[in-house]
Enzyme design. Structure first.
Site, mmCIF file in Angstrom:
data_model
loop_
_atom_site.group_PDB
_atom_site.id
_atom_site.type_symbol
_atom_site.label_atom_id
_atom_site.label_comp_id
_atom_site.label_asym_id
_atom_site.label_seq_id
_atom_site.Cartn_x
_atom_site.Cartn_y
_atom_site.Cartn_z
ATOM 1 N N GLN A 99 73.667 17.755 26.613
ATOM 2 C CA GLN A 99 73.551 18.553 27.844
ATOM 3 C C GLN A 99 74.885 18.433 28.581
ATOM 4 O OE1 GLN A 99 69.813 18.066 30.035
ATOM 5 N NE2 GLN A 99 68.997 16.952 28.288
ATOM 6 N N LYS A 194 75.110 28.666 13.136
ATOM 7 C CA LYS A 194 73.741 28.278 13.481
ATOM 8 C C LYS A 194 73.343 28.969 14.778
ATOM 9 C CE LYS A 194 72.950 24.063 15.350
ATOM 10 N NZ LYS A 194 72.838 22.597 15.396
ATOM 11 N N ARG A 196 70.740 28.732 17.989
ATOM 12 C CA ARG A 196 69.740 27.915 18.682
ATOM 13 C C ARG A 196 68.866 28.812 19.548
ATOM 14 N NH1 ARG A 196 68.623 22.936 17.780
ATOM 15 N NH2 ARG A 196 70.273 21.460 17.319
ATOM 16 N N THR A 227 66.222 15.746 14.927
ATOM 17 C CA THR A 227 64.972 16.085 14.227
ATOM 18 C C THR A 227 65.229 16.349 12.742
ATOM 19 O OG1 THR A 227 65.246 18.460 14.583
ATOM 20 C CG2 THR A 227 64.097 17.225 16.310
ATOM 21 N N THR A 230 68.682 20.798 11.674
ATOM 22 C CA THR A 230 69.975 21.412 11.362
ATOM 23 C C THR A 230 70.413 21.016 9.956
ATOM 24 O OG1 THR A 230 70.604 21.306 13.691
ATOM 25 C CG2 THR A 230 72.405 21.547 12.092
HETATM 26 C C1 R5P Z 1 74.221 20.153 17.899
HETATM 27 O O1 R5P Z 1 75.064 20.796 18.514
HETATM 28 C C2 R5P Z 1 74.515 18.859 17.245
HETATM 29 O O2 R5P Z 1 75.838 18.772 16.824
HETATM 30 C C3 R5P Z 1 73.573 18.609 16.077
HETATM 31 O O3 R5P Z 1 73.777 19.620 15.124
HETATM 32 C C4 R5P Z 1 72.148 18.632 16.514
HETATM 33 O O4 R5P Z 1 71.984 17.848 17.652
HETATM 34 C C5 R5P Z 1 71.238 18.155 15.420
HETATM 35 O O5 R5P Z 1 69.916 18.192 15.895
HETATM 36 P P1 R5P Z 1 68.701 18.335 14.913
HETATM 37 O O6 R5P Z 1 68.816 17.228 13.889
HETATM 38 O O7 R5P Z 1 67.496 18.177 15.797
HETATM 39 O O8 R5P Z 1 68.776 19.694 14.298
#
Ligand code: R5P
Length: 306
Positions: A99, A194, A196, A227, A230
């Site tokens: 954030q 990606k 979001r 989680t 990604t």
């Molecule tokens: C996002 O900008 C971060 O660099 C990571 O890609 C992200 O926080 C990974 O989160 P998650 O494992 O929940 O997809």
């Protein structure tokens, strides 16, 4: 300053790492009681003489994150009232760092708020590891030593003797990190796009792969695996695009929700993370290897207390 002029303390979030740092520096952790009142209020009690000494507090700002933030802030306040020479906060993982901007009106810029909290506690210097965004350093009014685990992670890749490797940034925001790793390993870099969804927490989808991965070993590098969404989605897309093997690396193995299950099932051969967050037995799985950043942090501390 002689090495004995500092005292190393730890909050409760990552004691194994703090002990390892202490061992590397040849000291023991300072005594602190982290008691709680019946109503849940924290009441830290420092049980060392810190007058005229440099005090260092190690705390990883991880789940339950708000408790750990308060631990660090209140330990800082307790310490400053004992007239130390200066105070350093070592933050192996800075939660709230994602954030780091006003994503939409009505939300806070939480990373900046955390920086302000630490200043209120009079920490005079911060050691942080692979912050989500370099610009977070500017949120602090005090000096920040921003160290990276990339060299440690790159050594693990080198040891694999990969012949046809390519470094993957799973999103556009991670290009600089991937570029740095590609440089360390003398490999090409490929970027994934990606998307979001602001109204759906922890959710994203892969768009397209910019570059060639066919027949190659794709090494995904991300700052955080939370989680696992990604990384799992990136691995699936890379395999569909013809990658021969997928290896995933990250500094911060947050591994929440069903991350372990998701990553176990994803077409990933090996996952490497550091111990910036304590990887308890419930988070350990066959494909996961954990690299210690204790030497990195001990080095950083030595530089400041020399
Ligand atoms: C996002 O900008 C971060 O660099 C990571 O890609 C992200 O926080 C990974 O989160 P998650 O494992 O929940 O997809």
């Amino acid at each position: 300053m002689c090495m004995k002029d500092f005292l190393l303390f730890s909050g409760s979030s990552n004691l194994p790492l703090a002990h390892e740092i202490a061992k590397t520096l040849g000291v023991s952790l300072g005594k602190v009681d982290l008691e709680r009142f019946a109503d849940g209020e924290l009441r830290p009690w420092i049980q060392e003489d810190v007058r005229d000494k440099t005090v260092i507090v190690v705390e990883s700002l991880f789940n339950p994150i708000d408790e750990h933030v308060m631990e660090l802030v209140l330990m800082g306040d307790a310490l400053r009232r004992m007239a130390p020479k200066n105070m350093i906060a070592v933050i192996p993982y800075m939660g709230y760092s994602r954030q780091d901007k006003l994503h939409r009106l009505g939300e806070p810029v939480s990373a900046r708020v955390i920086a302000k909290f630490l200043e209120v506690s009079m920490f005079s210097e911060i050691i942080a590891v692979d912050l989500h965004n370099d610009a977070i350093v500017g949120f602090f009014e005090v000096p920040v030593m921003h160290v990276s685990a990339l060299p440690l992670l790159s050594e693990k890749v080198k040891a694999m003797n990969i012949k046809n490797g390519v470094i993957i940034s799973p999103d556009v925001g991670g290009v600089k990190r991937a570029r740095n790793l590609a440089y360390l390993l003398d490999m090409d870099m490929v970027v994934m796009e990606k998307r979001r969804f602001l109204d759906k927490h922890d959710s994203s989808e892969m768009y397209q792969i910019i570059g060639d991965v066919k027949g190659k070993t794709a090494v995904i590098i991300d700052d955080i695996i939370s989680t696992g969404g990604t990384t799992a989605a990136a691995a699936t897309s890379l395999k569909e695009a013809g990658a021969a093997r997928v290896i995933a690396m990250t500094t911060h193995g947050v591994l929440v929700g069903d991350a372990v299950e998701k990553l176990t099932q994803a077409p990933i051969d090996e996952i490497i993370c550091t111990n910036s967050i304590n990887i308890g037995s419930e988070k350990k799985f066959d494909k996961l290897r954990v690299v210690s950043i204790a030497p990195l942090l001990a080095d950083a501390i030595s530089t400041l207390v020399r």
